[in-house]
Write a protein that holds these residues in place. Structure first.
Motif, PDB file in Angstrom:
ATOM      1  N   GLY A 197       0.817  -1.214   0.000  1.00 21.51           N
ATOM      2  CA  GLY A 197       0.000   0.000   0.000  1.00 21.51           C
ATOM      3  C   GLY A 197       0.848   1.259   0.000  1.00 21.51           C
ATOM      4  N   ALA A 198       1.932   1.262   0.779  1.00 20.49           N
ATOM      5  CA  ALA A 198       2.811   2.438   0.842  1.00 20.49           C
ATOM      6  C   ALA A 198       3.471   2.700  -0.505  1.00 20.49           C
ATOM      7  N   LYS A 199       3.924   1.635  -1.176  1.00 17.50           N
ATOM      8  CA  LYS A 199       4.605   1.799  -2.470  1.00 17.50           C
ATOM      9  C   LYS A 199       3.634   2.302  -3.534  1.00 17.50           C
ATOM     10  N   LEU A 200       2.415   1.768  -3.517  1.00 18.74           N
ATOM     11  CA  LEU A 200       1.421   2.212  -4.505  1.00 18.74           C
ATOM     12  C   LEU A 200       0.967   3.641  -4.209  1.00 18.74           C
ATOM     13  N   TYR A 201       0.890   4.011  -2.939  1.00 15.70           N
ATOM     14  CA  TYR A 201       0.518   5.384  -2.570  1.00 15.70           C
ATOM     15  C   TYR A 201       1.529   6.381  -3.141  1.00 15.70           C
ATOM     16  N   LEU A 202       2.801   5.970  -3.132  1.00 18.84           N
ATOM     17  CA  LEU A 202       3.865   6.859  -3.617  1.00 18.84           C
ATOM     18  C   LEU A 202       3.948   6.911  -5.135  1.00 18.84           C
ATOM     19  N   THR A 203       3.526   5.829  -5.823  1.00 23.92           N
ATOM     20  CA  THR A 203       3.678   5.773  -7.289  1.00 23.92           C
ATOM     21  C   THR A 203       2.353   5.979  -8.027  1.00 23.92           C
ATOM     22  N   ASN A 204       1.240   5.641  -7.393  1.00 20.97           N
ATOM     23  CA  ASN A 204      -0.050   5.698  -8.089  1.00 20.97           C
ATOM     24  C   ASN A 204      -1.120   6.149  -7.093  1.00 20.97           C
ATOM     25  N   SER A 205      -0.935   7.342  -6.555  1.00 23.10           N
ATOM     26  CA  SER A 205      -1.801   7.785  -5.455  1.00 23.10           C
ATOM     27  C   SER A 205      -3.241   8.031  -5.891  1.00 23.10           C
ATOM     28  N   LYS A 206      -3.483   8.334  -7.174  1.00 25.96           N
ATOM     29  CA  LYS A 206      -4.854   8.607  -7.641  1.00 25.96           C
ATOM     30  C   LYS A 206      -5.752   7.404  -7.407  1.00 25.96           C
ATOM     31  N   GLN A 207      -5.271   6.232  -7.779  1.00 24.93           N
ATOM     32  CA  GLN A 207      -6.095   5.018  -7.680  1.00 24.93           C
ATOM     33  C   GLN A 207      -6.081   4.417  -6.278  1.00 24.93           C
ATOM     34  N   THR A 208      -5.001   4.590  -5.550  1.00 23.41           N
ATOM     35  CA  THR A 208      -4.831   3.795  -4.329  1.00 23.41           C
ATOM     36  C   THR A 208      -4.811   4.604  -3.032  1.00 23.41           C
ATOM     37  N   LYS A 209      -5.044   5.924  -3.111  1.00 23.92           N
ATOM     38  CA  LYS A 209      -4.939   6.760  -1.919  1.00 23.92           C
ATOM     39  C   LYS A 209      -5.937   6.324  -0.844  1.00 23.92           C
ATOM     40  N   LEU A 210      -7.205   6.195  -1.215  1.00 27.28           N
ATOM     41  CA  LEU A 210      -8.248   5.824  -0.245  1.00 27.28           C
ATOM     42  C   LEU A 210      -8.042   4.393   0.254  1.00 27.28           C
ATOM     43  N   LEU A 211      -7.628   3.533  -0.670  1.00 21.51           N
ATOM     44  CA  LEU A 211      -7.419   2.121  -0.318  1.00 21.51           C
ATOM     45  C   LEU A 211      -6.292   1.982   0.703  1.00 21.51           C
ATOM     46  N   LEU A 259      -4.283   1.301   6.348  1.00 24.18           N
ATOM     47  CA  LEU A 259      -3.573   1.873   7.497  1.00 24.18           C
ATOM     48  C   LEU A 259      -4.483   1.970   8.724  1.00 24.18           C
ATOM     49  N   ASN A 260      -5.745   2.252   8.505  1.00 27.92           N
ATOM     50  CA  ASN A 260      -6.688   2.293   9.620  1.00 27.92           C
ATOM     51  C   ASN A 260      -6.904   0.904  10.227  1.00 27.92           C
ATOM     52  N   LEU A 261      -6.949  -0.112   9.338  1.00 27.26           N
ATOM     53  CA  LEU A 261      -7.076  -1.492   9.834  1.00 27.26           C
ATOM     54  C   LEU A 261      -5.852  -1.881  10.658  1.00 27.26           C
ATOM     55  N   GLY A 262      -4.677  -1.505  10.154  1.00 25.68           N
ATOM     56  CA  GLY A 262      -3.437  -1.854  10.853  1.00 25.68           C
ATOM     57  C   GLY A 262      -3.280  -1.117  12.168  1.00 25.68           C
ATOM     58  N   LYS A 263      -3.892   0.044  12.270  1.00 26.22           N
ATOM     59  CA  LYS A 263      -3.763   0.868  13.485  1.00 26.22           C
ATOM     60  C   LYS A 263      -4.360   0.161  14.700  1.00 26.22           C
ATOM     61  N   THR A 281       2.372   0.436  11.004  1.00 22.98           N
ATOM     62  CA  THR A 281       1.324   1.316  10.459  1.00 22.98           C
ATOM     63  C   THR A 281       1.597   2.780  10.808  1.00 22.98           C
ATOM     64  N   ARG A 282       1.927   3.045  12.074  1.00 19.90           N
ATOM     65  CA  ARG A 282       2.215   4.427  12.487  1.00 19.90           C
ATOM     66  C   ARG A 282       3.428   4.976  11.735  1.00 19.90           C
TER      67      ARG A 282
END
Length: 1088
Positions: free
Chosen positions: A539-553, A558-562, A573-574
């Motif tokens: 999720g972190a890698k996709l957020y950095l490379t393809n944030s349009k599609q994967t930002k909410l996901l 991250l909320n689940l991991g918290k 997660t933190r």
């Protein structure tokens, strides 16, 4: 001895009596069947009554039954008071059995044993040696500090006993006393020093064991006894041999110079340049030529016969000695003995295979001839299978990898899942170490992803992940295929590996990666912790490379991991949220988040787990466990300069004094010893050279060499034991005379042999060998000349020994299934053993010479390959082709024609070949520089390249006056061959010698019209430069060629079967080339 054997017979009979006694005692108390709480106190009452009886027969019967109980592991400690009363019995047989019992229970019942200590002291003076030894054993088993002085006195007296059996037990008692009271060390060392001088083989092993326990660092105690121990070694009992060999290995590493250093001479010459002439001579004489110390050679020679021992521990001990202290050229003889041990039980196999695994990492050549011995059997336990896999991986190279991969393919289907997983890891290691088969292994592992077994699929995923890390840009399709498997794979490690791969290559699979993240987000709460961490990373890698599609996901994950139960996942997660989601609190690191997550990861290094074990001595517990065990003694490094060898002469001088007649003076002894040493050195060098020449021969040649050396060992042992100086002098004189006579015999024999060489048969050779040996024996009895011409005699005698091969015998080390170890091609004709002569008798030399005759090519393809494009070459274009003609520049080179074309509108000057970047061993003959090439003109030139029978690329620079262009030529495997003309009979004969590992085959399916003779011929010669062989069968088509570099035969057979199938078979020594040719021919013959 008769009383001793009688006692053992009585004891063996006592076992049956003990069994009957137990049955009787078990039926005495019927109350025992009524419950757990019934009284058992009358259990051994009958035995106690028998021991208190006045009759010796009843006591003896009772003692036999008690010893029988001990042998079965039953507790007989409650009988101690009744037994100890009989320690003073006058009956010797009862007394022996009482002592056997007391040795077992004296440590447990110390108080009662102390009451009888005066009896044990009296027994130390008993006339029977067995009683004296048993009393000492019992005394040393009572582990009470108060009796240490008594034990010390008893050991000193026993060490001077006339019986070697009692002295042996004194050596055993030394270790027990040392463990009880280490302060007695100095006094015990004196006893050890005394016992080390003992000449009995019964004592040697025990005293060396005591030496290793008490004072292993006192090497000075061994100096005087070194040669005696070496000569006694063959006759010592087996476990004593193991201890002595390990001790002598450590000794040799401290006292001799390394036999592995052979290049020191050059460095010394450079240093000596500035020294004076005298110093230069002294130093060059000392260091430049390596000469093995005679005592070093004595140890290696005297341990060689023990490779035929029945005891696996002895063979293993000799093997580690050769590995650690012998020259590398001589260490190869241990491989055959170690492979023989693989026929033992599984425990022995496990230890031997562990040691072979360590050896095979450093010296592959030692075990390559026995590759088939390490193939896995279905009956092998898993621990043996994994060790054999390890060894096969270490032995893998370009020549045998195709055979090994076929073997591994079978192992993957094994029902033993742990073994199947280990095989997949092995395939991965082979793929990394041998680059030629990397793609093949990768494709095979991808095929395993569709396997039904989940463990096989999971292991394949993990290995593929490691392989893709090494060349990630080339395999996008494999990553897509693995992403599809994510739904079906449940093993956590495999799922985590797939997610990591997708995360690392998320920019190469931009459509698949977000969808994988979406699917895993659904199952996040049910995943294993290892998989959850990789989902967070993805999720972190996709957020950095393809944030349009994967930002909410990503925020959802991250909320689940918290709120996850595992604190590692909450912490991760933190950490990720603060790093990738910019806010007011985020620090300076968030700027570099992309570099941190998407940094280039180093490719994993797939290494052998045995790589770091070589610093432990082979055959030790520490080596087996890969951790330093208590009591382990490390091998020291070789000394730079050998310590004074004269310290080992003391024992010999003492024996000479002892036996010197009255008329001789003391001064003569060292002078004679000096000359005798030099003579022994020369003899040992001669024996070493003959040993090495016989070892280089395979089959019976090497085995006969073993017997020769063993006979020499026994004779040398006898000479060293007999201390008479006069006898030694007579022997030296006879040896000198035999050498002078052998020299003249060899000169006459050479002339005769040259005249009658052609007409001699193998039987005549063996008879002449017998005559020459008997002649040398008779010559040894006569007087002769002095020995200054010894070196020249040795040189002239050496060819004579080679001309007379030793007779073929069968020994313990004969292994019928190791025919691959023989390499008759590499040996000169005079050195062939009789077994090879017998094998080669039927060969027709004229036919074999016709086999290697090169014929004209059946077909020359017109296809050209692009060497340099006109756009890249700034107007200069180049194509190359293979004319399939013998190269004029060298027999081992492939002829290549290069056509140079000027497509520009200006003249190109000085066209030539510049820098060459060729693999090791490859050579290239370049064309003469072309002064100028006019526009729209072309010129054809020839070059010769020695590809060393491989499809490796030849890289070089094609240069003009102004520019240099990097180009390369990679040959098709079919162009590395030259066609050969041969008859059908010769073809069948040569093919018969190239079976097993040298044969590869495949089944072809095609339409019947594609299997006409003309079609098959056209297709085969189009792919490879093969010659057609006449065939008497319509359904069999044969083709033959030889490789350009090595001249190895390449035999191709196309055998038509019923219907639309055919069998394609390739026989060649070059299995790698054969498998590549098979891969290229198969699709061509299959298509229409």
């Amino acid at each position: 001895m008769s009383s001793n054997s009688f006692a053992y017979n009585e004891q063996s009979g006592g076992g049956e009596a003990a069994e009957l006694g137990q049955e009787a005692t078990s039926t005495i108390s019927p109350s025992g069947a009524f419950g757990l709480f019934s009284s058992d106190w009358k259990k051994n009452e009958d035995l106690k009554q028998m021991l208190e009886s006045n009759k010796d027969s009843a006591k003896l019967d009772a003692m036999k039954r008690i010893v029988g109980m001990i042998a079965k592991g039953k507790n007989a400690s409650e009988l101690f008071p009744a037994v100890v009363k009989n320690v003073a019995s006058k009956n010797i047989e009862i007394k022996k059995l009482v002592y056997v019992y007391l040795v077992r229970y004296a440590e447990e019942q110390q108080d009662l044993a102390l009451l009888s200590i005066s009896t044990f002291q009296r027994a130390l003076k008993d006339p029977n040696q067995l009683i004296r030894a048993s009393a000492l054993r019992v005394l040393s088993s009572i582990r009470v500090p108060i009796i240490v002085p008594i034990m010390m006195l008893a050991i000193k007296e026993a060490s001077a006993d006339l019986s070697p059996y009692v002295r042996k037990n004194a050596a055993h008692a030394i270790q027990k006393l040392y463990s009880l009271d280490p302060e007695q060390k100095e006094m015990l060392i004196e006893v050890i020093e005394k016992l080390l001088k003992d000449k009995s083989t019964l004592v040697a092993g025990s005293v060396v064991m005591a030496f290793e326990e008490v004072c292993p660092d006192r090497i000075d105690l061994i100096h005087r006894n070194y040669r005696k121990l070496c000569n006694l070694l063959v006759d010592v009992e087996e476990w004593g041999q193991v201890v002595i060999i390990h001790m002598l290995t450590r000794y040799a590493r401290t006292q001799f110079v390394s036999p592995w250093r052979e290049d020191d001479g050059l460095e010394d010459n450079e240093k000596n340049f500035y020294d004076s002439e005298d110093e230069e001579k002294e130093k060059s004489n000392k260091k430049r030529p390596y000469t093995m110390d005679p005592d070093h050679r004595l140890l290696i020679r005297n341990t060689k016969p023990l490779l035929q021992s029945r005891n696996a521990a002895v063979v293993m001990a000799v093997a580690q000695l050769y590995w650690h202290i012998s020259p590398k050229s001589e260490a190869g003889i241990i491989s055959k003995s170690l492979v023989r041990l693989l026929r033992s039980n599984r425990e022995v196999q496990y230890i031997v295979l562990q040691n072979i695994a360590t050896m095979s990492i450093q010296r592959k050549g030692m075990f390559e001839p026995y590759l088939k011995s390490f193939y896995v059997r279905s009956t092998d336990p898993t621990m043996i299978k994994t060790l054999k896999l390890e060894i096969l991986t270490n032995l893998a190279n370009e020549a045998n990898i195709s055979t090994l991969l076929r073997e591994f393919q079978t192992y993957v289907k094994s029902q033993d899942k742990q073994f199947a997983a280990a095989t997949i890891q092995t395939i991965g290691r082979c793929a990394t170490s041998i680059t030629e088969v990397t793609d093949t292994c990768l494709n095979g592992l991808v095929c395993l992803l569709s396997n039904r077994d989940e463990i096989v699929v999971a292991e394949s995923v993990v290995v593929i992940k490691k392989l893709l890390q090494m060349q990630p840009a080339q395999h996008g399709e494999i990553i897509k295929h693995m992403a599809k498997l994510l739904d079906s794979i449940t093993v956590p490690v495999a799922r985590a590996s797939i997610l990591w791969l997708i995360g690392e290559n998320c920019e190469r699979v931009p459509k698949i990666a977000p969808d994988v993240l979406r699917k895993t987000a659904k199952s996040f709460t049910n995943e294993d912790d290892l998989v959850k961490l990789q989902i967070l990373n993805l999720g972190a890698k996709l957020y950095l490379t393809n944030s349009k599609q994967t930002k909410l996901l990503t925020q959802y994950i991250l909320n689940l991991g918290k709120y996850d139960q595992n604190y590692d996942i909450r912490d991760r997660t933190r950490f990720i949220r603060q790093l990738i989601v910019p806010n007011e609190k985020s620090g300076a690191l968030s700027k570099y988040a992309k570099k941190i997550f998407l940094a280039q990861k180093p490719a994993p290094l797939l290494e052998s787990p045995f790589k770091d074990r070589d610093h432990f001595q082979l055959g030790t517990l520490s080596h087996t466990l890969n951790i330093k065990a208590s009591g382990y003694l490390e091998l020291s490094n070789w000394p730079e300069v050998a310590p004074d060898p004269s310290v080992r002469n003391v024992e010999v001088i003492e024996s000479a004094k002892e036996w010197t007649p009255v008329g001789k003076t003391k001064k003569e002894i060292p002078a004679k010893k000096f000359y005798s040493e030099s003579e022994e050195e020369d003899e040992e060098e001669e024996e070493e050279s003959s040993d090495s020449s016989s070892d280089s021969e395979s089959g019976s040649g090497s085995e006969s060499g073993d017997t020769g050396s063993s006979s020499e060992d026994s004779s040398s042992g006898e000479e060293s034991e007999t201390g008479s100086e006069a006898d030694m002098e007579c022997k030296r004189a006879s040896q000198r005379s035999s050498k002078t006579k052998r020299k003249s015999d060899s000169e006459d024999g050479e002339k005769k042999n040259e005249q009658s060489k052609a007409s001699e048969s193998s039987s005549a050779e063996s008879s002449s060998m017998g005559e020459s040996s008997s002649g040398s024996e008779s010559a040894s009895e006569s007087d002769g000349e002095p020995a200054p011409r010894k070196v020249t005699q040795a040189k002239e005698r050496k060819p004579q020994q080679e001309r007379h091969p030793p007779p073929k015998d069968v020994f313990l080390l004969d292994l019928d299934d190791f025919n691959s170890a023989s390499t008759p091609v590499a040996l000169p004709p005079p050195a062939l053993s009789p077994s090879l002569v017998a094998d080669l008798e039927g060969l027709n030399l004229s036919a074999s010479s016709s086999v290697i005759n090169v014929s004209t090519p059946v077909f020359v393809p017109t296809k050209t390959h692009e060497l340099l494009h006109r756009m890249s070459g700034k107007g200069l274009a180049a194509q190359y082709c293979f004319p399939r003609q013998p190269c004029i520049f060298g027999d081992k080179m492939v002829s290549v024609q290069i056509t140079l074309n000027n497509t520009s509108d200006r003249k190109i000057e000085n066209i030539h070949i510049g820098e060459k970047k060729l693999p090791v061993g490859m050579q290239m003959h370049v064309f003469h520089p072309i002064d100028s090439l006019e526009p729209e003109r072309s010129v054809t030139v020839s070059v010769g390249i020695d590809f060393c029978d491989s499809t490796q690329t030849a890289c070089f620079q094609l240069c003009t006056k102004d520019d240099c262009f990097n180009v390369n030529i990679q040959p098709p495997v079919g162009e590395l061959l030259l066609p050969v003309a041969m008859s059908e009979k010769d073809f069948k004969k040569e093919r018969g010698t190239l079976t097993g590992m040298n044969e590869t085959s495949a089944t072809i399916i095609a339409a019947p019209q594609n299997f006409t003779p003309s079609m098959i011929l056209q297709k085969v010669v189009n792919v490879a430069n093969l010659g057609a062989v006449p065939s008497g069968q319509d359904n069999v088509h044969r083709f033959a060629a030889k490789t350009v570099h090595s001249g190895s035969l390449m035999l191709v057979t196309v055998e038509l079967k019923e219907g639309s199938t055919a069998q394609l078979i390739i026989n060649t020594e070059k299995t790698l080339i054969g498998s590549v040719l098979l891969r290229e021919l198969k699709p061509v013959l299959s298509q229409g």
